[in-house]
Scaffold this active site. Structure first.
Site, PDB file in Angstrom:
ATOM      1  CD  GLU A 147      -1.868  -2.685   1.416  1.00  0.00           C
ATOM      2  OE1 GLU A 147      -0.171  -2.460   2.277  1.00  0.00           O
ATOM      3  OE2 GLU A 147      -2.553  -3.746   1.194  1.00  0.00           O
TER       4      GLU A 147
ATOM      5  CG  HIS B 260     -11.596  -8.121   6.203  1.00  0.00           C
ATOM      6  ND1 HIS B 260     -11.022  -8.583   6.897  1.00  0.00           N
ATOM      7  CD2 HIS B 260     -10.895  -7.795   4.741  1.00  0.00           C
ATOM      8  CE1 HIS B 260      -9.969  -9.110   6.180  1.00  0.00           C
ATOM      9  NE2 HIS B 260     -10.147  -8.422   4.931  1.00  0.00           N
TER      10      HIS B 260
END
Ligand SMILES: Cc1ncc(C[n+]2csc(CCOP(=O)(O)OP(=O)(O)O)c2C)c(N)n1
Ligand SMILES: [Mg+2]
Lengths: 349, 380
Positions: A70, A139
């Site tokens: 990322e 999540h």
């Protein structure tokens, strides 16, 4: 809304996910400098299929499956922006954006400032965020407060299909970085909408009154954004039975913050509750309550209350319903807004 | 003896589809840092290049001593000196074409100056009147980067973008030995190799990350060896041999420009001064070590090689020093002028357009400044 009458016939049920995909597609078609990059965004179309078909239509140079890193994704996006491209980065999930924070905080948010405007960062970071989808750990985070605390970033969260399209187009067109928070649990929410005649959405930084209230003695304002807006609308509907007349403000943009729209509503109603999934302590609601209090103190009949997620790590999916602010919790807060009772009203003189 | 080496051991066939992804051997760096000066090959270096390198090295050394002096005079908040590393700085500053991009760290102001930046602008960050003193597009020099290794993915992204646009542009990114331990180093090299981006990474291995020596930083055979894991060539070069660094970088730049992909270059050098003027290097290294490296001085190495070829004499050395002295005097004079400060500029470049909150805060500061000015007026 400027939708032509005739175009209404073309409106059909569209999900937020589809509207987001359409926004990316239209932005890429309109501007060759728009590049999408992220994990699995190419061949697969993203784990939520938002980028479905983009690699096929525009080629893998425009919609690129990156290595799994990322910081690398956002860091290379910075370099691409330095060279005049307009990168749209997809972070796979809220909690997986954290490795990119150094690039975000140390460079994306500051490059314009550092270079006195010579090197703006027209980067959009799309972050599927928030809970309510039964996700396992990492999540379901509401990470907006980290972004809000970083000057130089704009932070946007749509709550409707039309806004998802309009705000994403605005985010990509913006010359400043935008953290675009996509409420995961609204991805499959539907509305009648037409990509050929999309509603006009005002620029980033403008809130909207999603449900007007009359502002009478039983009025209050619910201030919310993203996935909590539908909760507030439902609560407002339910509150009618109790005789409350609730106005719902959808912030749409957390940064820049639309003090004007929020305060106009609170001045009218005299009461306010901020509703969000993010933790309450140090969460967005504290900032919003403070701003409202500073600006509307003499109009307030009660302290500004907050309905937020608990101050706990995001819970496991089988327990998340206890954490997420729901209609009942919103109504409980509304009940605590120091209403004058019938008795007090009657005997006031 | 492993189990598999035992006589009659079962030898597995490779898993389905397995094949080596690349031949590692050509990617491996030489066992010893590459040297040119003092070798037979030095006879082939163009006299022009040597003269340029020499002028820049002498000027660079003087720039370093001048900047350090400016810290003592309160004109710079801090200065990370590149004394001893001038060969790397000069080679990096000279090796690129105009259209290429340089990505420097805080220690690389000299490379930026060699590339053409006004030294006053290059030093703005370290003086402290703004975070960067120049338009990066003017000389294709990215802002000096302080968070270690974070500039490396920028270089990759820029080079990648240029290639996508069909532009013939190479990016050269500088990083220290300590910076190679950062995650961004890994991510940048991996992206560069996968994308075949026209980037060159130059690690100036100056022995230390502040106080921490390389031995505590890595267990790799050399930093250049790290290249192999990414599938790019690693080159090891004597970082005090300006001609060698220039040649190795030039070759890597050529390779990148020709579509050959990225290269990792490790230049072995030494940080002669402390980490910055605020650091005390005696706490972590003996003077004898510094003295040994002073004997391997980049300027001395070059001058010796040039004198051997009769490309330099006392007069040439004197001329280079005089020119460096004029450069330093000009820098000193200009750095002794107070920079113009505008507090209201604090609100100018946060966003393209000021938010309502920033407009309010700007008005508050304006009022404070006006009140200050009025008070000062009364005092007179
Ligand atoms: C991410 C990050 N961590 C820590 C620091 C503080 N710091 C500044 S320079 C430095 C040492 C860097 O060593 P090296 O990469 O070898 O470069 P050199 O200073 O030797 O040129 C450290 C730890 C920093 N700038 N950035
Ligand atoms: Mg070092």
């Amino acid at each position: 809304m400027t939708t032509a009458v005739g175009a209404d016939t073309a409106r059909k049920p569209v999900t937020m996910a589809q509207a987001l995909g359409r926004a990316l597609r239209d932005a890429m078609a309109a501007d060759p400098s728009v590049h999408v990059l992220g994990e699995d965004v190419g061949t697969l179309g993203g784990v939520f299929r938002i980028t479905d078909g983009l690699a096929e239509e525009f080629g893998e140079d425009r919609c690129t499956d990156t290595p799994l890193a990322e910081a690398g994704i956002l860091g290379t996006a910075v370099g691409m922006a330095m060279y005049g491209l307009r990168p749209v980065v997809e972070m796979q999930f809220d909690a997986f954006a954290y490795p990119s924070f150094e690039q975000l905080i140390s460079h994306v948010s500051r490059m314009r400032n550092r270079t006195r405007g010579a090197m703006p960062m027209p980067i959009t970071v799309r972050v599927p965020y928030g809970g309510g989808i039964g996700g396992v750990e990492h999540h379901s985070d509401s990470s907006e407060i980290y972004y809000m605390a970083t000057p130089g970033l704009q932070v946007v969260a749509p709550a409707t299909v039309a806004d998802a399209y309009g705000l994403l187009r605005a985010a990509i067109a913006s010359d400043d970085p935008v953290i675009f928070l996509e409420p995961k649990r609204l991805y499959w929410s539907k509305a009648d909408w037409s990509a050929d005649a999309p509603e006009q959405v005002p620029p980033i930084g403008r809130a909207v009154v999603r449900r007007p209230g009359s502002g009478g003695r039983r009025g209050a304002t619910l201030i919310s954004y993203g996935p909590s807006v539908p909760v507030c609308l439902e609560a407002a509907e339910a509150a009618r039975a109790e005789g409350w007349d609730l106005e719902v403000v959808d912030l749409r943009s957390l940064v820049p913050f639309d003090d004007e729209t929020v305060c106009a509503s609170v001045r009218r109603t005299g009461r306010a509750v901020v509703v969000h999934e993010s933790t309450g302590f140090g969460g967005p609601g504290g900032e919003i309550a403070a701003r409202v209090t500073e600006r509307c103190f003499h109009h307030l009949e009660a302290p500004v209350l907050r309905v937020a997620g608990f101050d706990i790590p995001y819970p496991p999916p089988m327990l998340e319903r206890h954490h997420l602010p729901g209609v009942d919790r919103v109504l409980d807060a509304v009940a605590r807004l120091q209403w004058e009772s019938e008795w007090t009203e009657g005997s006031a003189v | 003896m492993t189990v598999l080496e035992q006589p009659g051991a079962y030898r597995p066939t490779p898993p389905p589809g397995w094949q080596p992804r690349a031949d590692a051997a050509p990617l491996l760096p030489d066992p010893e840092p590459y040297r040119l000066l003092g070798t037979a090959a030095a006879a082939d270096i163009s006299p022009d290049l040597l003269t340029r390198l020499h002028r820049e090295l002498v000027r660079g050394r003087r720039y370093n001593t001048q900047a350090t002096a400016l810290t003592r005079q309160g004109r710079l908040a801090v200065y990370p000196s590149s004394t001893g590393q001038e060969a790397c700085q000069v080679a990096a500053g000279l090796v690129l074409e105009d259209r290429d991009w340089l990505f420097p760290s805080y220690r690389d102001t000299l490379a930026a100056v060699v590339r053409g930046l006004d030294p006053v602008d290059a030093l703005t960050l370290l003086r402290g009147d703004w975070h960067s003193g120049y338009d990066p597009h003017a000389h294709r020099v990215a802002p000096l980067c302080t968070p270690l290794a974070t500039q490396l993915p920028h270089a990759v992204g820029l080079a990648h973008a240029a290639r996508l646009k069909g532009d013939d542009v190479v990016a050269l990114a500088l990083v220290g030995d300590g910076g190679t331990s950062e995650g961004d180093f890994h991510e940048a090299l991996n992206f560069a190799a996968v994308w075949h981006a026209p980037v060159v990474f130059l690690v100036q291995n100056n022995g230390f990350a502040i106080s921490v020596p390389l031995a505590k930083q890595t267990a790799a055979p050399s930093l250049a060896h790290k290249a192999v894991g990414y599938g790019m060539p690693g080159r090891l070069v004597d970082g005090n041999d300006a001609a060698a660094v220039h040649e190795v970088l030039a070759e890597a730049v050529r390779r990148a420009r020709g579509g050959g992909g990225p290269t990792l270059v490790e230049a072995v050098t030494y940080r002669i001064e402390a980490h910055t003027n605020a650091d005390d290097a005696t706490r972590y290294r003996p003077d004898s070590e510094v003295e040994a490296w002073r004997a391997h001085d980049p300027i001395a190495l070059l001058e010796e090689a040039m004198r051997d070829r009769h490309l330099l004499d006392d007069e040439g050395v004197r001329a280079a020093r005089e020119s460096a002295e004029r450069f330093a005097a000009d820098l000193r004079t200009r750095m002794h002028q107070d920079p113009a400060l505008d507090p209201m500029a604090l609100f100018e470049h946060v966003y393209a357009d000021r938010t309502s909150q920033l407009r309010e805060q700007a008005a508050q500061l304006r009022a404070e400044l006006d009140a200050e000015a009025a008070d000062a007026g009364k005092g007179e």
